[in-house]
Scaffold this motif. Sequence first.
Motif, PDB file in Angstrom:
ATOM      1  N   LEU A  40      36.218  31.167  21.329  1.00 57.35           N
ATOM      2  CA  LEU A  40      36.460  32.447  20.941  1.00 57.35           C
ATOM      3  C   LEU A  40      35.273  32.991  20.394  1.00 57.35           C
ATOM      4  CD1 LEU A  40      38.807  34.141  21.210  1.00 57.35           C
ATOM      5  CD2 LEU A  40      39.545  33.458  19.164  1.00 57.35           C
ATOM      6  N   PHE A  41      34.601  32.459  19.300  1.00 57.81           N
ATOM      7  CA  PHE A  41      33.620  33.129  18.601  1.00 57.81           C
ATOM      8  C   PHE A  41      32.006  32.421  18.787  1.00 57.81           C
ATOM      9  CE2 PHE A  41      37.301  34.315  16.285  1.00 57.81           C
ATOM     10  CZ  PHE A  41      37.461  35.879  16.360  1.00 57.81           C
ATOM     11  N   TYR A  42      32.079  31.985  19.916  1.00 57.50           N
ATOM     12  CA  TYR A  42      30.581  31.119  20.217  1.00 57.50           C
ATOM     13  C   TYR A  42      29.439  31.708  20.065  1.00 57.50           C
ATOM     14  CZ  TYR A  42      30.265  33.606  24.558  1.00 57.50           C
ATOM     15  OH  TYR A  42      30.153  34.772  25.284  1.00 57.50           O
ATOM     16  N   GLU A  43      29.545  33.121  19.887  1.00 56.10           N
ATOM     17  CA  GLU A  43      28.285  33.885  19.512  1.00 56.10           C
ATOM     18  C   GLU A  43      27.871  34.035  18.116  1.00 56.10           C
ATOM     19  OE1 GLU A  43      31.595  36.885  19.965  1.00 56.10           O
ATOM     20  OE2 GLU A  43      30.982  35.384  21.303  1.00 56.10           O
TER      21      GLU A  43
END
Length: 75
Positions: free
Chosen positions: A3-6
């Motif tokens: 979901l928040f891989y960056e």
Amino acid sequence: SKLFYEETIQMFEPHLVSFNCPCNAQKMLNAIAVLGKEEALGLLNTNRVIEVTCEYCKDHFEFNAEEVERLFTQH
């Protein structure tokens, strides 16, 4: 992680957390003073003490007729 891989994840050191309720007998007497003398003394006619419990920490306080009378003679 998908979901928040960056985003970069940052871990912080743990800190102890404790609860400290600011209630005390004087604050509970102030609450009785708000009732007014007539109401407080009426409660004492029904009961031998006025019992007050803090809704946050559940500490229990009891005030007898002498303490309540003194409260209203100070104000």
